[in-house]
Design an enzyme around this catalytic site. Structure first.
Site, short mmCIF file in Angstrom:
data_model
loop_
_atom_site.label_atom_id
_atom_site.label_comp_id
_atom_site.label_asym_id
_atom_site.label_seq_id
_atom_site.Cartn_x
_atom_site.Cartn_y
_atom_site.Cartn_z
CG HIS A 501 42.71 50.62 39.92
ND1 HIS A 501 41.95 49.53 39.60
CD2 HIS A 501 42.12 51.17 41.01
CE1 HIS A 501 40.94 49.42 40.44
NE2 HIS A 501 41.02 50.41 41.32
CG ASP A 505 39.82 45.73 39.17
OD1 ASP A 505 40.22 46.82 38.71
OD2 ASP A 505 39.16 44.91 38.51
#
Length: 526
Positions: A501, A505
C-alpha cells in the site's frame, strides 16, 4: 597457489553453509567441475571450481557457515604445478557455471504462440533480448504510452508450436569425476537429512537418479511404500513415474503466500473438473515423523537454513502495509482451450500444458499496462523496472522458493510452459542455479494447486505485488444472453492480488487485476 572464496549466492544472501566437499585435498579438479555443495535459505547448489588444478587445502569444514568472499579452499593451478609450485596466493572468486544462462532461468527458443496467433513471425525469447524502455508512471496510474497487451492465444496458435531447446544446469550422475565410485556419495544434504529423519540407510533404497544416485523422490517413494505395505518401486518404474510426474504436472506447487510451512504436494494437480486428476505417483510426500523421547511432552525442532530464510523474509515482508483485491474469473474458454489442445501438445512437446503459463502471461501483459506494479520498493521510493521478471513460487520438501522467469513478457505460452516446468523440476531435484534467483519484479503463486479457494498472499518484498491463482471449481453463475439472464454451471477461479500500500492503492490494484482477468477470459475467443 590460488585461494577460492565463497561466492555470492543470491542478491540478498550474505553467507552460505558448506554442505559437502565433493573433492578432498590431493584430488585433481577440472575447471567447472563441482567442487562443493553450499546450502543457503534459497538453494542447495553445487559450486564449480573456477580453474583446473589440485585441491591443496580446505579452509572451511563441512557444516561451517561462511560469509561471502571468505576464503574456503586453496588450489594449486596447472600452471603453478608446471612451474614447480611457485607463485603467491591470490584470492579467486568462483565463476558461474558457463552452461547457466546469464540472464534467466531457461534459454528458450520456441515459436511464439502469441505471434503465430496473430500471423506474426516468431520472436526470439532469450533472456538478454533488448527491449524498448518501459514507460514511467507517477501517482499510481499508467501512462498513455504503455504498450498494448498481446492477444491471448487462439486454438490455431497451438498447432504452430515448434520444438524448443531448454538450457539446464550440469547434470549430476552420482559419480566421481572419472565416472566411477559410490553412486550415493553425491547425495544432496537434503537427501541425507531425509534419510536420517526416517531412520533409513542408503543401502535400503535403490536410486533412480543419474548413475544410480538416490533422490528425495526415491526416499519418499520408499517411505510411502513401507507405510502402505507395498513393495518399493523398481528402478525402471520409479524412474518412469518420476518422469511422468514431472512432465504431467507442469505446475509448481506453492505456498509463497502463506506463512504455513506445511508440506506441499510435489506433483499432480488439483482434482477438480477443470483440471486433470493427479497421477498415481502424484502423492504429497509423507511428513517426517516427530520422535518424542520417553516421557517428553515436547521436543524442539531446529530450523533448517531454508526455514530460517523463510522466517526472516516473512518478518521483513510484514513490515510492508498489505492490501488485497479479489476477483472471480470465468475460465470457461481457458479450460476449453486447454482441454482441446493438451493431448496434441503433450504428444508433440513431451510435457503437459498447465494453467500456470497462462496466468504468468496474463500478468506480464497486465504489468505493462500498469507499470507501477512492475517495481520494487526502496526507502527513497518506488523503483520502476523495465524488464518483466516474474517469480513463480515452488513448494519443496523443506519449504518454498521463488525462482524467477526473466523477461516473461517476451515468451510465448509455449516458452513460459517450458520455462516453468523446467525450473519446477530442477527445484524439486535440488538442481537450481544461483542465477535462478534475484531480480524479480512480481510474483505469481499457484495456491490453487493445493486446493485453496482464497489465500491472502504475503508480498515477496521488495516486490510490490503478488497474485494468487486459486482452485478452478464449477459454480452456478448468472449468464446474460439475448434471451435474458440464465443460471449456468461454469468453471470459475478466484484470484487475489496482494499489494504494497506504500506503492499503490486499491484502485490501481483493481485495474491490474481487471486486466489479468480480461486477458484470461478472452483466451480462445474468436
Amino acid at each position: 597457489m590460488a585461494k577460492v572464496t565463497m561466492p555470492q549466492l543470491g542478491e540478498s544472501v550474505a553467507e552460505g553453509t558448506i554442505g559437502r566437499w565433493l573433492k578432498q585435498p590431493g584430488d585433481t579438479v577440472a575447471k567447472y567441475e563441482p567442487l562443493l555443495e553450499v546450502i543457503t535459505d534459497k538453494v542447495n547448489a553445487e559450486v564449480p571450481s573456477p580453474f583446473a588444478g589440485v585441491l591443496k587445502e580446505i579452509l572451511a569444514e563441512e557444516g561451517a557457515t561462511v560469509p561471502n568472499d571468505a576464503e574456503i579452499a586453496v588450489i594449486e593451478t596447472e600452471d603453478e604445478a608446471l612451474a614447480g609450485g611457485t607463485g603467491a596466493p591470490a584470492p579467486v572468486a568462483l565463476e558461474k557455471d558457463p552452461s547457466a544462462s546469464d540472464e534467466g532461468t531457461v534459454a528458450v527458443e520456441p515459436a511464439n504462440l502469441d505471434a503465430a496467433a496473430q500471423g506474426q513471425p516468431a520472436q526470439a525469447s532469450g533472456g538478454s533480448q533488448e527491449r524498448p524502455a518501459a514507460t514511467a508512471a507517477t501517482g499510481g496510474s499508467a501512462t498513455s504510452s504503455a504498450p498494448a497487451a498481446s492477444a491471448p492465444p487462439t486454438a490455431a496458435a497451438m498447432t504452430s508450436t515448434a520444438s524448443a531447446a531448454v538450457a539446464v544446469g550440469p547434470g549430476s550422475n552420482g559419480q566421481g569425476a572419472d565416472g566411477h565410485g559410490d553412486p550415493n556419495a553425491r547425495m544432496t544434504p537434503a537427501v541425507r537429512r531425509l534419510l536420517r529423519e526416517h531412520g533409513l540407510e542408503a543401502a535400503q533404497i535403490q536410486g533412480t537418479g543419474g548413475g544410480g544416485r538416490i533422490t528425495r523422490e526415491d526416499v519418499q517413494a520408499y517411505v510411502e511404500a513401507v507405510r502402505t505395505g507395498t513393495a518399493p518401486a523398481t528402478t525402471g518404474s520409479a524412474n518412469g513415474a518420476g518422469t511422468a510426474t514431472a512432465s504431467t504436472q507442469g505446475q509448481p506447487a506453492s505456498q509463497a503466500a502463506s506463512t504455513q510451512p506445511a508440506a506441499a504436494p510435489s506433483a499432480g494437480s488439483q482434482p477438480t473438473a477443470a483440471q486433470p486428476a493427479p497421477s498415481r505417483g502424484a502423492k504429497a510426500p509423507a511428513a517426517a515423523p516427530i520422535n518424542f523421547p520417553p516421557g517428553a511432552d515436547e521436543v524442539l525442532l531446529p530450523m533448517t537454513q531454508m526455514r530460517k530464510g523463510i522466517a526472516a523474509q516473512m518478518t521483513r515482508a510484514l513490515a510492508a502495509p498489505h492490501a488485497y483485491v479479489q476477483m472471480e474469473v470465468d475460465v470457461t474458454r481457458l479450460v476449453r482451450f486447454r482441454e482441446t489442445n493438451k493431448a496434441g501438445y503433450q504428444a508433440k512437446e513431451g510435457i503437459s500444458l498447465s494453467f500456470v503459463p497462462f496466468v504468468v502471461k496474463a500478468s506480464a501483459e497486465a504489468l505493462k499496462r500498469n507499470p507501477t506494479f512492475n517495481a520494487t520498493w526502496s526507502d527513497e521510493g518506488l523503483v520502476a523496472k523495465r524488464r518483466v521478471n516474474i517469480g513463480v513460487a515452488v513448494a519443496v520438501d523443506e519449504g518454498l522458493i521463488v525462482p524467477v522467469i526473466r523477461d516473461a513478457d517476451t515468451l510465448s505460452i509455449h516458452g513460459l510452459n517450458l520455462a516453468i516446468t523446467d525450473v519446477a523440476n530442477r527445484a524439486r531435484a535440488n538442481k537450481l542455479r544461483l542465477d535462478d534467483f534475484g531480480g524479480g519484479t512480481f510474483t505469481v503463486d499457484n495456491t490453487g494447486y493445493l486446493g485453496t479457494n482464497l489465500v491472502m498472499p504475503i508480498l515477496n518484498v521488495p516486490e510490490v505485488g503478488i497474485v494468487t491463482m486459486e482452485a478452478i471449481t464449477k459454480r452456478p453463475v448468472v449468464v446474460s444472453t439475448e434471451d435474458g439472464d440464465h443460471i449456468a454451471i461454469r468453471p470459475v477461479m478466484n484470484m487475489v492480488l496482494g499489494i504494497d500500500h506504500r506503492a499503490n492503492d486499491g484502485a490501481g490494484g483493481a485495474a491490474l487485476l481487471r486486466d489479468i482477468k480480461a486477458w484470461l477470459e478472452s483466451v480462445g475467443r474468436g
